[in-house]
Design an enzyme around this catalytic site. Structure first.
Site, PDB file in Angstrom:
ATOM      1  N   ARG A 213      47.019 103.377 -73.678  1.00 30.69           N
ATOM      2  CA  ARG A 213      46.641 104.117 -72.741  1.00 30.69           C
ATOM      3  C   ARG A 213      45.114 104.511 -72.990  1.00 30.69           C
ATOM      4  NH1 ARG A 213      51.795 108.278 -71.499  1.00 30.69           N
ATOM      5  NH2 ARG A 213      53.150 106.369 -71.296  1.00 30.69           N
ATOM      6  N   GLU A 215      43.326 106.875 -72.519  1.00 30.88           N
ATOM      7  CA  GLU A 215      43.093 108.207 -72.178  1.00 30.88           C
ATOM      8  C   GLU A 215      41.951 108.446 -73.247  1.00 30.88           C
ATOM      9  OE1 GLU A 215      47.555 110.190 -72.149  1.00 30.88           O
ATOM     10  OE2 GLU A 215      46.768 109.036 -73.943  1.00 30.88           O
ATOM     11  N   ARG A 221      47.166 114.507 -81.056  1.00 30.47           N
ATOM     12  CA  ARG A 221      48.485 114.098 -80.836  1.00 30.47           C
ATOM     13  C   ARG A 221      48.630 112.961 -79.717  1.00 30.47           C
ATOM     14  NH1 ARG A 221      51.178 117.729 -76.834  1.00 30.47           N
ATOM     15  NH2 ARG A 221      49.568 118.402 -75.849  1.00 30.47           N
ATOM     16  N   HIS A 222      47.191 112.251 -79.684  1.00 29.98           N
ATOM     17  CA  HIS A 222      47.349 111.361 -78.850  1.00 29.98           C
ATOM     18  C   HIS A 222      46.839 109.998 -79.570  1.00 29.98           C
ATOM     19  CE1 HIS A 222      47.507 114.175 -75.587  1.00 29.98           C
ATOM     20  NE2 HIS A 222      48.231 113.198 -74.879  1.00 29.98           N
ATOM     21  N   GLU A 356      55.469 117.885 -76.676  1.00 34.47           N
ATOM     22  CA  GLU A 356      56.314 117.129 -76.190  1.00 34.47           C
ATOM     23  C   GLU A 356      56.665 115.794 -77.071  1.00 34.47           C
ATOM     24  OE1 GLU A 356      54.844 115.505 -71.863  1.00 34.47           O
ATOM     25  OE2 GLU A 356      55.728 113.679 -72.610  1.00 34.47           O
ATOM     26  N   SER A 359      59.698 112.274 -72.625  1.00 32.03           N
ATOM     27  CA  SER A 359      60.051 112.784 -71.187  1.00 32.03           C
ATOM     28  C   SER A 359      60.860 111.455 -70.624  1.00 32.03           C
ATOM     29  CB  SER A 359      58.582 112.363 -70.287  1.00 32.03           C
ATOM     30  OG  SER A 359      57.616 113.347 -70.653  1.00 32.03           O
ATOM     31  N   ARG A 407      54.749 110.577 -82.314  1.00 28.44           N
ATOM     32  CA  ARG A 407      54.670 112.038 -82.145  1.00 28.44           C
ATOM     33  C   ARG A 407      55.996 112.601 -82.872  1.00 28.44           C
ATOM     34  NH1 ARG A 407      53.101 113.988 -76.722  1.00 28.44           N
ATOM     35  NH2 ARG A 407      50.892 113.274 -76.889  1.00 28.44           N
TER      36      ARG A 407
HETATM   37  P1  ATP Z   1      51.467 113.911 -72.967  1.00 30.66           P
HETATM   38  O1  ATP Z   1      51.643 114.791 -71.858  1.00 30.66           O
HETATM   39  O2  ATP Z   1      51.844 114.510 -74.196  1.00 30.66           O
HETATM   40  O3  ATP Z   1      49.861 113.320 -72.940  1.00 30.66           O
HETATM   41  P2  ATP Z   1      52.916 112.174 -71.456  1.00 30.66           P
HETATM   42  O4  ATP Z   1      53.622 112.877 -70.617  1.00 30.66           O
HETATM   43  O5  ATP Z   1      51.537 111.455 -70.641  1.00 30.66           O
HETATM   44  O6  ATP Z   1      52.433 112.558 -72.829  1.00 30.66           O
HETATM   45  P3  ATP Z   1      54.807 109.848 -71.132  1.00 30.66           P
HETATM   46  O7  ATP Z   1      54.412 109.169 -70.210  1.00 30.66           O
HETATM   47  O8  ATP Z   1      55.831 111.115 -70.559  1.00 30.66           O
HETATM   48  O9  ATP Z   1      53.703 110.784 -71.758  1.00 30.66           O
HETATM   49  O10 ATP Z   1      55.215 109.064 -72.497  1.00 30.66           O
HETATM   50  C1  ATP Z   1      56.575 109.471 -73.287  1.00 30.66           C
HETATM   51  C2  ATP Z   1      56.249 109.750 -74.278  1.00 30.66           C
HETATM   52  O11 ATP Z   1      55.279 108.882 -75.287  1.00 30.66           O
HETATM   53  C3  ATP Z   1      55.534 111.101 -74.897  1.00 30.66           C
HETATM   54  O12 ATP Z   1      56.653 112.192 -74.693  1.00 30.66           O
HETATM   55  C4  ATP Z   1      54.984 110.880 -76.334  1.00 30.66           C
HETATM   56  O13 ATP Z   1      56.166 111.210 -77.212  1.00 30.66           O
HETATM   57  C5  ATP Z   1      54.608 109.658 -76.476  1.00 30.66           C
HETATM   58  N1  ATP Z   1      53.111 109.354 -75.871  1.00 30.66           N
HETATM   59  C6  ATP Z   1      52.754 109.103 -74.648  1.00 30.66           C
HETATM   60  N2  ATP Z   1      51.328 109.211 -74.536  1.00 30.66           N
HETATM   61  C7  ATP Z   1      50.982 109.167 -76.065  1.00 30.66           C
HETATM   62  C8  ATP Z   1      49.814 108.917 -76.642  1.00 30.66           C
HETATM   63  N3  ATP Z   1      48.863 108.575 -75.957  1.00 30.66           N
HETATM   64  N4  ATP Z   1      49.682 109.016 -77.909  1.00 30.66           N
HETATM   65  C9  ATP Z   1      51.116 108.939 -78.633  1.00 30.66           C
HETATM   66  N5  ATP Z   1      52.151 109.184 -78.115  1.00 30.66           N
HETATM   67  C10 ATP Z   1      52.261 109.361 -76.583  1.00 30.66           C
HETATM   68 MG    MG Z   2      55.603 113.140 -70.487  1.00 29.57          MG
END
Ligand code: ATP
Ligand code: MG
Length: 433
Positions: A213, A215, A221-222, A356, A359, A407
């Site tokens: 990702r 981001e 936490r990312h 979180e 999801s 996470r």
């Molecule tokens: P957040 O809102 O916390 O950034 P997200 O809703 O974008 O997460 P999802 O696409 O729902 O993330 O991904 C499912 C799971 O993968 C998340 O609940 C989290 O546990 C993990 N996750 C997602 N993005 C990341 C990241 N950049 N780094 C670490 N873990 C991640």
């Molecule tokens: Mg999510």
């Protein structure tokens, strides 16, 4: 082999006999006629006792060795109550397998805490610390528990492509990649492929997968490269069946972690296994609770980090660590999420202490509705043709979740930074080591 025993494998049966041990020189204390060398291996440490008079050459060789050098030592194992392990080894022959350079960029057993960047810049040395290694031993244990649980529920482990042609979620946080003449992306998640598999008869699948990702933000936490357990299951009636698997999975992993007593002792943590079922709280109810606490949240949007934390505090007051937020607004969830009425969806998040960790949702399985939702989300169905095809020739109702491993570990072990939970983190600024 350069080793006959690990430090923890030596028992009274080995006393007064010859053993071959191997590892890293953690520390040498030279008292003149006697010296003590602490040797560290994968299981712990042991003491080599060097007697100058008895073995002068070995004595000279070992007392001058830099810390963290690697040795194999054959010697007599002797009972000694004054030594922590209850025994010591008197070296007879020594093979220096690797000499460490000096100075060390990072101390392995130093009392002074290095800053996090120095630790990560020297991750290989950092990983020699028992408290750092404990995290990865627990990671291994909980992943084994996840495999066992999911397999016991007839999930099949699969692996789907990580080089993909179009965005999984329609987001912009994709890493682009040149794929010969074409533009490709690194997969944000296995979403589209695991769903496609639901049309094959491989009814229940899981994948331990990489998420890539792009981001832009650096948060605690990312990560830009993280790992997750992805699950998808067919013939479900609603998202509740998916949530039941997720909470049992978390429970199995948490339970296994609570059994890692040696590692938990090193980390000075205790783990309390949560009770099932986890609390369910509907999104509408969450918004109400948050507004009562003066949050600016408006109905319809995803929770901000602050809102998530605030909700975590509210739930904590009732002694609740884990809770599902259910029935999210349709507009706040990805296009493939099954609607529940006009404005709500069958999408949920699993939260742990205000963060979180997963999801999931029931997904749309009707290709007409799916196409409609793609358009409503501003996406172009033609970019998703390969995915949509999987829905045209018989697709059962299905759902699943993505569950971030780092996470989870961060919450499990109460660590303040997600980078602690991955061997070599990738974040906005870090690409090495
Ligand atoms: P957040 O809102 O916390 O950034 P997200 O809703 O974008 O997460 P999802 O696409 O729902 O993330 O991904 C499912 C799971 O993968 C998340 O609940 C989290 O546990 C993990 N996750 C997602 N993005 C990341 C990241 N950049 N780094 C670490 N873990 C991640
Ligand atoms: Mg999510």
């Amino acid at each position: 082999m350069y080793r006959s025993h690990y430090s923890k494998e030596i028992s009274p049966q080995d006393y007064n006999s010859s053993v071959t041990v191997a590892g890293w020189v953690e520390d040498v204390r030279n008292l003149g006629s006697i010296a003590f060398l602490i040797l560290r291996d994968a299981q712990g440490t042991l003491q080599l006792t060097l007697l100058k008079k008895k073995t002068p050459e070995v004595f000279e060789q070992l007392v001058s060795l830099p810390r963290e050098s690697v040795l194999s030592v054959k010697g007599l194992c002797k009972e000694n109550e004054k030594v922590r392990n209850g025994y010591e080894v008197l070296p007879e022959t020594v093979t220096v397998l690797s000499t460490a350079e000096t100075p060390l960029p990072l101390g392995v057993v130093d009392r002074v805490e290095s800053d996090f960047d120095t630790r990560l810049d020297n991750r290989v040395l950092d990983l020699r610390k028992p408290e750092v290694q404990a995290i990865f031993r627990i990671r291994d244990a909980v992943l084994a528990a996840a495999d066992e649980y999911l397999r016991s529920q007839h999930f099949l482990e699969v692996h789907t492509p990580k080089i993909i042609a179009s965005s999984s979620e329609g987001g912009t946080d994709m890493f682009k990649l040149q794929y010969f003449e074409k533009q490709a992306f690194l997969a944000q998640s296995p979403q589209l492929y695991k769903q496609s598999l639901m049309a094959t008869g491989l009814d229940r699948v899981y994948e331990i997968a990489w998420y890539f990702r792009a981001e832009e933000h650096n948060t605690r936490r990312h990560l830009n490269e993280s790992t997750a357990i992805d699950v998808e299951m067919a013939f479900i009636k609603d998202e509740e069946e998916v949530m039941a698997i997720l909470e049992q999975l978390v429970h199995a992993m948490w339970t296994r972690a609570s059994e890692c007593s040696a590692e938990l002792a090193v980390l000075q943590k205790t783990i309390t296994v949560p009770h099932l079922p986890f609390t369910r709280i509907a999104y509408d109810n969450v918004v109400e609770k948050l507004q009562q606490q003066n949050s600016p949240i408006q109905w319809g949007v995803d929770l901000s980090t602050e809102d998530e934390r605030l909700l975590g505090d509210i739930m904590k007051e009732d002694g609740i660590d884990f809770y599902f937020i259910t029935k999210y607004p349709l507009a706040s969830k990805p296009f493939y999420t099954m609607p529940a009425g006009q404005k709500h969806s069958r999408g949920f998040d699993l939260e742990c202490k205000g963060v979180e960790i997963s999801s999931g949702s029931q997904r749309i399985h009707d290709v007409g509705l799916l196409t409609e939702r793609l358009k409503a989300c501003g996406l172009h169905p033609k970019d998703f043709e390969a995915y949509l095809k999987a829905f045209r020739y018989g697709m059962p109702p299905h759902g699943g979740f993505g569950f971030g491993i780092e996470r989870f570990l961060m919450e499990l072990l109460d660590l303040s930074n997600i980078r602690e939970c991955i061997l070599f983190p990738r974040d906005r600024t870090r690409l090495t080591p």
